[in-house]
Design a protein around this motif. Structure first.
Motif, short mmCIF file in Angstrom:
data_model
loop_
_atom_site.label_atom_id
_atom_site.label_comp_id
_atom_site.label_asym_id
_atom_site.label_seq_id
_atom_site.Cartn_x
_atom_site.Cartn_y
_atom_site.Cartn_z
N LEU A 161 -37.43 -25.47 -14.53
CA LEU A 161 -37.13 -26.56 -15.45
C LEU A 161 -37.05 -27.91 -14.74
O LEU A 161 -37.75 -28.85 -15.10
CB LEU A 161 -35.81 -26.25 -16.14
N PHE A 162 -36.21 -27.95 -13.73
CA PHE A 162 -35.89 -29.26 -13.16
C PHE A 162 -37.04 -29.84 -12.34
O PHE A 162 -37.39 -31.00 -12.50
CB PHE A 162 -34.62 -29.17 -12.29
N ILE A 163 -37.60 -29.02 -11.50
CA ILE A 163 -38.64 -29.58 -10.62
C ILE A 163 -39.87 -30.01 -11.42
O ILE A 163 -40.31 -31.15 -11.32
CB ILE A 163 -38.99 -28.60 -9.48
N PRO A 164 -40.33 -29.14 -12.29
CA PRO A 164 -41.47 -29.60 -13.09
C PRO A 164 -41.09 -30.79 -13.95
O PRO A 164 -41.87 -31.73 -14.11
CB PRO A 164 -41.81 -28.41 -13.96
N ALA A 165 -39.87 -30.75 -14.50
CA ALA A 165 -39.46 -31.86 -15.36
C ALA A 165 -39.44 -33.15 -14.56
O ALA A 165 -39.83 -34.21 -15.05
CB ALA A 165 -38.07 -31.59 -15.95
N GLY A 166 -39.01 -33.03 -13.30
CA GLY A 166 -39.05 -34.21 -12.46
C GLY A 166 -40.48 -34.66 -12.23
O GLY A 166 -40.79 -35.85 -12.25
N ALA A 167 -41.34 -33.66 -12.07
CA ALA A 167 -42.74 -33.99 -11.82
C ALA A 167 -43.40 -34.58 -13.06
O ALA A 167 -44.41 -35.27 -12.97
CB ALA A 167 -43.48 -32.75 -11.36
N LEU A 168 -42.81 -34.25 -14.22
CA LEU A 168 -43.42 -34.74 -15.46
C LEU A 168 -43.39 -36.25 -15.52
O LEU A 168 -44.31 -36.88 -16.00
CB LEU A 168 -42.65 -34.20 -16.68
N GLY A 169 -42.25 -36.79 -14.99
CA GLY A 169 -42.10 -38.24 -15.04
C GLY A 169 -42.05 -38.72 -16.47
O GLY A 169 -41.75 -37.96 -17.38
N ALA A 170 -42.38 -39.95 -16.65
CA ALA A 170 -42.28 -40.53 -17.98
C ALA A 170 -43.57 -40.34 -18.77
O ALA A 170 -43.64 -40.69 -19.93
CB ALA A 170 -41.96 -42.01 -17.87
N ARG A 171 -44.59 -39.77 -18.14
CA ARG A 171 -45.87 -39.69 -18.84
C ARG A 171 -45.93 -38.50 -19.80
O ARG A 171 -46.84 -38.37 -20.58
CB ARG A 171 -47.01 -39.61 -17.82
N GLY A 172 -44.94 -37.61 -19.71
CA GLY A 172 -44.88 -36.50 -20.64
C GLY A 172 -45.95 -35.46 -20.41
O GLY A 172 -46.46 -34.85 -21.35
N GLU A 173 -46.30 -35.21 -19.17
CA GLU A 173 -47.28 -34.14 -18.91
C GLU A 173 -46.60 -32.79 -19.09
O GLU A 173 -45.39 -32.67 -19.02
CB GLU A 173 -47.82 -34.27 -17.49
N LEU A 174 -47.43 -31.77 -19.29
CA LEU A 174 -46.88 -30.44 -19.54
C LEU A 174 -46.58 -29.73 -18.22
O LEU A 174 -47.15 -30.05 -17.18
CB LEU A 174 -47.89 -29.61 -20.33
N ILE A 175 -45.67 -28.77 -18.32
CA ILE A 175 -45.46 -27.88 -17.19
C ILE A 175 -46.77 -27.12 -17.01
O ILE A 175 -47.28 -26.54 -17.97
CB ILE A 175 -44.32 -26.90 -17.49
N PRO A 176 -47.34 -27.10 -15.81
CA PRO A 176 -48.67 -26.50 -15.67
C PRO A 176 -48.62 -24.99 -15.92
O PRO A 176 -47.64 -24.32 -15.58
CB PRO A 176 -49.07 -26.81 -14.24
N THR A 177 -49.65 -24.50 -16.51
CA THR A 177 -49.78 -23.06 -16.68
C THR A 177 -50.12 -22.45 -15.32
O THR A 177 -51.07 -22.90 -14.68
CB THR A 177 -50.92 -22.76 -17.68
N PRO A 178 -49.32 -21.48 -14.87
CA PRO A 178 -49.55 -20.95 -13.52
C PRO A 178 -50.86 -20.19 -13.40
O PRO A 178 -51.41 -19.70 -14.39
CB PRO A 178 -48.36 -20.03 -13.30
#
Lengths: 219, 485
Positions: free
Chosen positions: B46-63
């Motif tokens: 949750l947190f790391i991807p959410a941090g990576a999302l930034g303000a642009r609202g990208e999705l958590i990547p599908t592994p």
């Protein structure tokens, strides 16, 4: 009936005229409606998943006992999260599959372990269509993250009412009429993903092609 | 801490459209309560991807998995349906049979059998859809909205009953329409509705027709389908309100013959007008009328009228005066109703979802609403401006001021035509079925003694009258005088 008087003749002539006019009017109305638009684009009801907020009306307003609306998983948008916000009730006691921890009231969202790597566990979430009641609880939960779960009207169940009772109750006007040849929708974000998958070699099962063939991609 | 961890409800009140809030989805106290293993996952997924999302609202990547392909969900095809051609063929066949039974073999028994068959097929098997009554709306929408396509089946259901009615009377109502069929079968102990009430209530159907066309043409609502009284029976499902409404109409139908057909059905309103000009129609009796009044008594729909008496000079003069007044009053009635109906802009426009939403948001903004609705929440998350919504709501309301005026004009027109129509006297020599009101149910065939003689069931009229109704012979003598009403 003795319509032999002049008034009778006049009345009959008038009635004949009206009948002829009526038949001509009916014929031209039929021709106008049928000819100008053609048969091809009869419509069926569908949910625009980008407009849907998962309010839960789909489960209760459908005229069928078991709603024709079901949840669909777009795996290509899914993060395969361990703590899935569409799967777990926010008030969960333990992160396991016990009923009290799940958002889904009918156990229709199935959680399957796929792989653990880099210290993370990845789970696949699939829909058990027979159990799904289209309540949208998981859709609402998933919307907090990737929003890969979305609701669709299943056309093997939908009776295509003239005025869809769910459409009337829908708070966001998410119900649209789509041409019946392609009566499904994808989220805008998913269209390109699925299309690319269908055209690449990854689509071993042909499911992506089958999905994209049924999906209306017009705005 | 006895409270359950209230982590996600906080987040669920926010929307996916505010990606910046994702990082705070789990407040610290929640994370403290979960085991370290899970915490690692929370942080990891949750947190790391959410941090990576930034303000642009990208999705958590599908592994990418080592040996698991990402599947694709499929959606089912459109389910198999009764072919449209079959449905239309059955409709045409039923219309033909109903007309044949009404006009050629004049048999109530056959009509009744066809009624039951239509109820089973169009009602319970096809669950009341498509029906010509509701098709009125599709046609209205199809005419006014060029983006809407009326299905061929709907056109094929809408038009043939109209044409049949122009030639054979309301045989569609008699034994084809499933809504009529339900009411036909329960019209057992019907009371006579007073003439004035019957005429007045009959106007409702025309107003309903006007309103449903306006609602359908503007894409606001399909009110005929929404308030179909028998669809809940046909589907054997429905919400509580629908079931109460359906049950009420059905119960009323026991004591008042075909209440929906006579006082509400918008398609019936069209058919009533067309039936007035029909080439052939149900007629009673087949020979010299014996004025037994059996047909008048047995008609549950008050559609058989007694012979007229020659009016006195005084009554003729009064009639002429009445006609003159109603003709002069007609334009005034129309103008008056048009003016009055423009005040309906607000209530009529509330049927439109856009106007409802605008009003709800306005109420919430002014602090009068206790809580927001799903619709207003969704609106606030949509990024659309309030001003835009209000402008659109006001535009619709103005549109409905005009449409309300049209509805008023239509109502006034209907009332004016009714008044003029009532002022015109027509000569009737026999007991005759009214052109517009008769639904060709054929009950009168069953009772008419002259008809029975024609069929060879009895030798003489007197047998039937004495047998069917003791003392009816006195009615024979009385009838013409009574009929002067």
């Amino acid at each position: 009936m003795t319509d032999t008087q002049p008034t009778g003749d006049r009345r009959r002539f008038l009635a004949d005229g009206i009948r002829v006019a009526g038949v001509v009017a009916a014929g031209s109305l039929g021709g106008f409606l049928a000819g100008r638009r053609g048969y091809a684009a009869e419509s069926r009801w569908q949910i625009d998943p980008d407009e849907c907020i998962g309010c839960g009306n789909c489960a209760t307003y459908c005229v069928l006992d078991e709603s024709a609306v079901k949840c669909v998983q777009c795996f290509d948008m899914c993060g395969y999260c361990d703590i899935c916000t569409g799967y777990f009730d926010p008030r969960y006691k333990k992160l396991d599959t016990a009923a009290e921890n799940q958002l889904c009231p009918t156990d229709a969202l199935i959680r399957t372990f796929v792989e653990g790597k880099a210290g993370q566990n990845f789970y696949e979430y699939t829909i058990h269509v027979e159990a799904c009641i289209g309540c949208g609880k998981c859709v609402k939960g998933c919307a907090l993250m990737n929003g890969s779960l979305y609701l669709q009207v299943m056309h093997d169940r939908c009776v295509n009412c003239n005025e869809c009772a769910i459409a009337v109750a829908c708070p966001t006007q998410a119900f649209v009429r789509l041409p019946s040849a392609r009566p499904y929708k994808l989220k805008r974000a998913a269209v390109a993903l699925i299309r690319r998958k269908s055209e690449s070699g990854e689509d071993d099962t042909g499911d992506a092609r089958r999905l994209i063939e049924r999906v209306n991609t017009d705005a | 801490m006895h409270d359950p961890p209230r982590a996600l409800p906080v987040a669920s009140e926010r929307r996916a459209s505010s990606p910046g809030s994702r990082g705070s989805a789990f407040p610290p106290h929640t994370v403290r309560r979960v085991p370290p293993f899970v915490r690692a996952c929370v942080i990891g997924v949750l947190f790391i991807p959410a941090g990576a999302l930034g303000a642009r609202g990208e999705l958590i990547p599908t592994p990418k998995f080592s040996d698991h392909a990402i599947p694709t969900s499929t959606v089912p095809d459109v389910g198999s349906e009764v072919p449209m051609v079959l449905d239309v063929a059955i409709l045409l066949g039923a219309l033909g049979l109903a007309s044949y039974f009404t006009l050629v073999i004049r048999s109530r028994k056959h009509l009744l059998a066809l009624t039951v068959a239509s109820l089973v097929w169009f009602g319970f098997y096809r669950e009341g859809c498509v029906c010509p009554i509701g098709a009125t709306q599709n046609v209205a929408l199809g005419i006014f909205d060029s983006t809407y396509v009326v299905p061929i089946a709907t056109i094929a259901f809408f038009l043939p009953p109209l044409v049949f009615t122009l030639f054979f009377g309301r045989t569609f109502c008699a034994a084809v329409c499933p809504l009529g069929a339900v009411q036909e079968l329960v019209a057992i102990r019907t009371a006579t509705v007073p003439r004035w009430l019957d005429h007045s209530l009959g106007l409702i159907a025309y107003v309903y027709l006007g309103a449903s066309v306006i609602f359908a043409a503007t894409g606001t609502a399909f009110v005929i389908c929404r308030f179909d009284p028998f669809i809940a029976f046909f589907r054997r499902a429905g919400n509580t309100n629908m079931l109460i409404y359906s049950a009420s109409v059905l119960l009323i139908a026991f004591v008042i013959g075909r209440p929906y057909c006579r006082y509400l059905c918008p398609y019936g309103a069209i058919l009533r007008v067309l039936s007035t000009f029909s080439r052939w129609r149900l007629s009673i009796p087949p020979g010299a009328c014996v004025n037994c009044r059996l047909c008048e008594n047995v008609c549950p729909y008050g559609a058989i009228h007694p012979p007229t008496v020659t009016p006195s000079a005084q009554s003729r003069a009064r009639g002429r005066q009445q006609l003159a007044v109603s003709v002069v009053a007609a334009p005034l009635v129309i103008v008056g109703f048009t003016w009055m109906a423009t005040v309906l802009a607000a209530p009529l426009s509330q049927w439109h979802p856009e106007v409802r939403l605008a009003e709800q948001v306005r109420i919430e903004e002014s602090g009068l609403a206790e809580k927001s609705t799903d619709a207003s929440d969704a609106f606030r998350n949509s990024g659309r401006s309030k001003e835009d919504l209000y402008a659109s709501g006001i535009a619709w309301r103005e549109k409905y001021r005009t449409l309300g005026g049209w509805l008023g004009a239509w109502t006034g027109f209907v009332i004016a035509v009714k008044l003029v129509h009532l002022s015109i006297r027509r000569k009737r020599d026999d007991y005759q079925a009214e052109r517009s009101g008769c639904v060709s149910c054929g009950r009168c065939y069953w009772y008419c003694p002259v008809e029975k003689v024609r069929l060879g069931l009895i030798q003489d009229v007197s047998e039937a009258i004495d047998g069917a109704k003791p003392g009816a012979s006195s009615a024979v003598a009385r009838a013409p005088e009574d009929a002067a009403v």
